[in-house]
Design a protein around this motif. Structure first.
Motif, mmCIF file in Angstrom:
data_model
loop_
_atom_site.group_PDB
_atom_site.id
_atom_site.type_symbol
_atom_site.label_atom_id
_atom_site.label_comp_id
_atom_site.label_asym_id
_atom_site.label_seq_id
_atom_site.Cartn_x
_atom_site.Cartn_y
_atom_site.Cartn_z
ATOM 1 N N GLN A 11 0.842 -1.112 0.098
ATOM 2 C CA GLN A 11 0.137 -0.217 -0.005
ATOM 3 C C GLN A 11 0.739 1.170 -0.035
ATOM 4 O O GLN A 11 1.481 1.549 0.859
ATOM 5 C CB GLN A 11 -0.884 0.067 1.252
ATOM 6 C CG GLN A 11 -1.762 1.084 1.472
ATOM 7 C CD GLN A 11 -2.081 0.835 2.847
ATOM 8 O OE1 GLN A 11 -1.584 0.373 3.822
ATOM 9 N NE2 GLN A 11 -3.103 2.102 3.291
ATOM 10 N N TRP A 12 1.136 1.629 -1.326
ATOM 11 C CA TRP A 12 2.280 2.794 -1.313
ATOM 12 C C TRP A 12 1.477 4.047 -1.231
ATOM 13 O O TRP A 12 1.194 4.565 -2.123
ATOM 14 C CB TRP A 12 3.030 2.696 -2.383
ATOM 15 C CG TRP A 12 3.869 1.262 -2.500
ATOM 16 C CD1 TRP A 12 4.162 0.600 -1.383
ATOM 17 C CD2 TRP A 12 4.662 0.629 -3.657
ATOM 18 N NE1 TRP A 12 4.918 -0.480 -1.874
ATOM 19 C CE2 TRP A 12 5.033 -0.365 -3.328
ATOM 20 C CE3 TRP A 12 4.595 0.886 -5.045
ATOM 21 C CZ2 TRP A 12 5.885 -1.283 -4.106
ATOM 22 C CZ3 TRP A 12 5.427 0.177 -6.048
ATOM 23 C CH2 TRP A 12 5.881 -0.811 -5.453
ATOM 24 N N MET A 13 1.602 4.694 -0.025
ATOM 25 C CA MET A 13 0.737 6.031 0.029
ATOM 26 C C MET A 13 2.023 7.182 0.571
ATOM 27 O O MET A 13 2.032 8.130 -0.190
ATOM 28 C CB MET A 13 -0.209 5.955 0.863
ATOM 29 C CG MET A 13 -1.339 5.326 0.370
ATOM 30 S SD MET A 13 -2.923 4.953 1.257
ATOM 31 C CE MET A 13 -2.810 6.224 2.538
ATOM 32 N N THR A 14 2.608 6.774 1.773
ATOM 33 C CA THR A 14 3.416 7.621 2.393
ATOM 34 C C THR A 14 4.589 8.125 1.395
ATOM 35 O O THR A 14 5.184 7.510 0.949
ATOM 36 C CB THR A 14 3.855 7.111 3.659
ATOM 37 O OG1 THR A 14 2.718 6.586 4.512
ATOM 38 C CG2 THR A 14 4.577 8.158 4.501
ATOM 39 N N GLU A 15 4.749 9.576 1.532
ATOM 40 C CA GLU A 15 5.908 10.125 0.760
ATOM 41 C C GLU A 15 6.625 11.106 1.789
ATOM 42 O O GLU A 15 6.144 11.397 2.946
ATOM 43 C CB GLU A 15 5.368 10.860 -0.435
ATOM 44 C CG GLU A 15 4.799 9.907 -1.467
ATOM 45 C CD GLU A 15 4.685 10.321 -2.834
ATOM 46 O OE1 GLU A 15 5.186 11.634 -3.060
ATOM 47 O OE2 GLU A 15 4.069 9.740 -3.623
ATOM 48 N N ASN A 16 7.810 11.639 1.263
ATOM 49 C CA ASN A 16 8.693 12.541 2.240
ATOM 50 C C ASN A 16 7.608 13.762 2.822
ATOM 51 O O ASN A 16 7.656 14.215 3.883
ATOM 52 C CB ASN A 16 9.730 13.114 1.742
ATOM 53 C CG ASN A 16 10.480 12.110 1.254
ATOM 54 O OD1 ASN A 16 9.969 10.911 0.333
ATOM 55 N ND2 ASN A 16 11.904 12.032 1.368
ATOM 56 N N LYS A 19 8.618 6.445 -2.648
ATOM 57 C CA LYS A 19 7.682 6.343 -1.399
ATOM 58 C C LYS A 19 8.563 6.088 -0.330
ATOM 59 O O LYS A 19 9.635 5.417 -0.109
ATOM 60 C CB LYS A 19 6.829 5.055 -1.791
ATOM 61 C CG LYS A 19 5.827 5.309 -2.951
ATOM 62 C CD LYS A 19 4.707 6.164 -2.460
ATOM 63 C CE LYS A 19 3.890 6.576 -4.062
ATOM 64 N NZ LYS A 19 2.613 7.580 -3.547
ATOM 65 N N TRP A 20 8.105 6.812 0.882
ATOM 66 C CA TRP A 20 8.957 6.772 2.029
ATOM 67 C C TRP A 20 8.973 5.786 3.073
ATOM 68 O O TRP A 20 9.707 5.373 3.945
ATOM 69 C CB TRP A 20 8.776 8.306 2.604
ATOM 70 C CG TRP A 20 9.802 8.724 3.637
ATOM 71 C CD1 TRP A 20 9.295 8.936 4.852
ATOM 72 C CD2 TRP A 20 11.121 8.741 3.488
ATOM 73 N NE1 TRP A 20 10.448 9.665 5.523
ATOM 74 C CE2 TRP A 20 11.493 9.433 4.894
ATOM 75 C CE3 TRP A 20 12.006 8.654 2.504
ATOM 76 C CZ2 TRP A 20 12.658 9.915 5.023
ATOM 77 C CZ3 TRP A 20 13.353 9.044 2.770
ATOM 78 C CH2 TRP A 20 13.577 9.677 4.052
ATOM 79 N N ILE A 25 11.753 3.566 -1.004
ATOM 80 C CA ILE A 25 11.932 2.804 -2.449
ATOM 81 C C ILE A 25 11.765 4.042 -3.173
ATOM 82 O O ILE A 25 11.215 5.134 -2.892
ATOM 83 C CB ILE A 25 10.950 1.887 -2.703
ATOM 84 C CG1 ILE A 25 9.466 2.555 -2.698
ATOM 85 C CG2 ILE A 25 11.055 0.604 -2.120
ATOM 86 C CD1 ILE A 25 8.190 1.693 -3.146
ATOM 87 N N HIS A 26 12.201 4.068 -4.622
ATOM 88 C CA HIS A 26 11.716 4.940 -5.594
ATOM 89 C C HIS A 26 11.383 4.110 -7.096
ATOM 90 O O HIS A 26 11.666 3.174 -7.240
ATOM 91 C CB HIS A 26 12.856 5.984 -5.875
ATOM 92 C CG HIS A 26 13.939 5.865 -6.477
ATOM 93 N ND1 HIS A 26 15.256 5.691 -5.793
ATOM 94 C CD2 HIS A 26 14.358 5.724 -7.777
ATOM 95 C CE1 HIS A 26 16.060 5.443 -6.542
ATOM 96 N NE2 HIS A 26 15.810 5.486 -7.825
#
Ligand code: MFK
Length: 550
Positions: free
Chosen positions: A171-176, A203-204, A266-267
């Motif tokens: 579930q890739w939501m959170t970012e810097n 994604k952080w 990750i990026h």
């Protein structure tokens, strides 16, 4: 020979007539038809066995963390992650005992039966339940959006009962830019000349980077700012046996707890992606996933409380102080009983959400229960998240200095518990979400439910306390309706009060049922829980807050 203290033992939580987890047994006895119990017992006993085995293993081996190797000896980028034993066993355990698939059976009790499994498996899994939660959430969000192509592609893997075909989803939501304020997402979705979408960004916090798929929020190129302009995409991470080169693992996080869980930064460098639905309102589309993972969070939080209390209670029979076992010391017994009552309230609330989720998903719920589920989900998540930290901390204290020593396995309980209040939305974010959920007739839905649950309660003090706290919450909502700032400032106190009222009413239902079966235990739990008070409302005072913060 100098004195040697017996270490605490973990009783089997769910075997035969000697079940140590009274809360789970009583709940399932009340809520499930007899024929479904028999089938479920097989998996619950097996998961209970595994949880005992895992505890023994953890106390006899030095703890391990996953290891990321980014480059091989010849300079190739490999991003290989070595996992702990419990994680390697995860796919087998999950599929053999239908920890995930059971929740998606065509039965209104499916979620209750699934979460009974999750509850017993969670700690032994070393938080493998985290990617399981997200996979469950992804399956639920895919079903809700109705994208048949993606459903046919992904669901047979997500809900597989065969480890060989099982896939995990992230579930890739959170970012810097933000974990709470997802509207600040910077990841861009670009379309190739042939119409194929690709994701570019960072994604952080990626908790399931070892998975085969993920749902990711991204901003289609050229779309506006803010939450509404985000879209939700499905991605796959593997190309046969190897991770796609467009998914780069920058590093694993060095966290306070959940050490076995390989959380990564990750990026995404042009990773292929498919939109679930319209190219906007991605948060609305991911909301079913959030509500499912928040339910997992609540169940796993009560599992941590149960483990901490079980060990503290066992130890109290083995440890002598001032001439008798701790369990015979009145203040220690009082402390343990207080912990048990608070745990039982949280347990009742978390499992009501689980049961309700299944009933709503199968159109077996009353009309008011849809709004009720929307409200109880954030309440259960935020209340159990906070209580897990408190009870695990209290449990460590029950061991004195031993609770502070790493290789007893006890400090890990507290470190891990801290995550429940942060993951999937902090206490404040969830308190604000409960305000969102209270729009419309939701408060009336809660009152109806509370009245139903406590209808057979004979203890007038208990019923009076629940009604008084609900009246106070209603007056608070009316009194602050005109000022959003003031309503938000008191949202946490309001949420705690509503959570405790719901828990008390649910305990009252269990107490009535148990009393009819000649068991006074649940009534004793109820009395003690209500005795700790239900009203946690705080009158917000903006001037006072401003003075305190300078
Ligand atoms: C072992 C235990 C397993 C646990 C799993 C562990 C996984 C850990 C990994 C993570 O922690 S992943 C990160 C989790 N991140 C969050 O939970 C985000 C926290 N922030 C929020 O929850 C915000 O409230 C949210 C980003 C969802 C929304 O904030 P916004 O930008 O102010 O959005 P807005 O405009 O209020 O809502 C957008 C839409 O979504 C609205 O619908 P409409 O478009 O129809 O108007 C909202 O009503 C809807 N919505 C928001 N939350 C909802 C919801 N609908 C249903 N349920 C909800 N909970």
């Amino acid at each position: 020979m100098a004195f040697l203290q017996d270490p605490p033992q973990l009783p089997h939580p769910y075997r035969g007539p000697y079940r140590s987890d009274l809360a789970l047994s009583a709940l399932l006895d009340r809520a499930l038809p007899a024929e479904r119990r028999a089938a479920l017992n097989v998996d619950l006993e097996a998961l209970g066995n595994y949880s005992q085995l895992a505890w023994q293993r953890a106390t006899h081996t030095s703890r391990r963390k996953p290891v990321l190797t980014q480059w091989d000896a010849w300079g190739r980028r490999v991003d290989r992650i070595e996992l702990t034993t419990a994680w390697l066993e995860g796919p087998q355990l999950t599929t053999r005992h239908a920890v995930l698939a059971a929740g998606h059976e065509a039965n209104a009790n499916a979620r209750l039966e699934q979460f009974a499994r999750v509850y017993l498996y969670h700690l032994a899994s070393e938080f493998y339940t985290c990617p399981l939660a997200m996979t469950d959430g992804a399956a639920t969000a895919l079903k809700a959006c109705g994208n048949q192509k993606l459903i046919e592609r992904a669901l047979p893997h997500f809900l597989s009962r065969d480890a060989a075909t099982f896939w995990l989803s992230g579930q890739w939501m959170t970012e810097n830019t933000g974990g709470s304020d997802v509207g600040l997402t910077e990841t861009i979705a670009r379309q190739d000349a042939d119409g194929q979408w690709r994701l570019h960004g960072r994604k952080w916090f990626s908790s399931a980077v070892v998975g085969e798929a993920a749902l990711a929020l991204a901003r289609p190129e050229g779309a506006g700012t803010g939450t509404a302009a985000l879209a939700l995409f499905y991605v796959e991470t593997m190309d046969g046996e190897r991770r796609k080169p467009e998914l780069v693992i920058d590093r694993l996080k060095d966290k306070l707890g959940t050490h076995e869980l390989p959380t990564a930064e990750i990026h995404l460098d042009g990773l292929l992606a498919w939109p679930l639905g319209e190219l906007a309102h991605g948060v609305r589309q991911v909301a079913p996933m959030l509500n499912v993972t928040r339910t997992w969070n609540a169940i796993c939080a009560v599992a941590s409380m149960a483990r901490a209390i079980s060990l503290a209670r066992d130890y109290a029979t083995r440890r002598q102080a001032f001439g008798r076992p701790l369990i015979e010391q009145p203040l220690h017994a009082q402390t343990l009983a207080d912990m048990q009552a608070e745990f039982e309230g949280a347990f009742a609330l978390a499992f009501e959400v689980a049961h309700l989720l299944g009933r709503v998903e199968h159109d077996a719920a009353a009309p008011h229960e849809v709004a009720l589920l929307r409200l109880l989900t954030p309440l259960a998540k935020l209340w159990t998240g906070k209580l897990a930290v408190k009870l695990c901390s209290e449990a460590l204290e029950c061991f004195g200095g031993a609770g502070y020593i790493e290789d007893t396995g006890l400090p890990q309980l507290l470190r891990d518990a801290q995550v429940y209040a942060i993951w999937e939305g902090t206490t404040n974010v969830l308190s604000l979400d409960s305000l969102r959920a209270l729009a419309g007739d939701t408060f009336a839905a809660l009152r109806t439910a509370v009245d139903d649950w406590s209808a057979d309660a004979t203890d007038t003090v208990v019923v009076g306390s629940i009604q008084a706290a609900l009246d106070a919450a209603s007056a608070y909502l009316d009194g602050h309706a005109a000022s959003r700032e003031s309503l938000e400032a008191g949202a946490r106190g309001l949420a705690f009060t509503l959570a405790r009222c719901a828990s008390a009413a649910l305990l009252a239902r269990q107490a009535s049922w148990s009393s009819h079966h000649g068991d006074p235990y649940a009534a004793a739990v109820l009395r003690r829980f209500v005795g700790h008070g239900l009203n946690r409302l705080v009158a917000p005072d903006a001037n006072n807050t401003a003075l305190l913060l300078g």
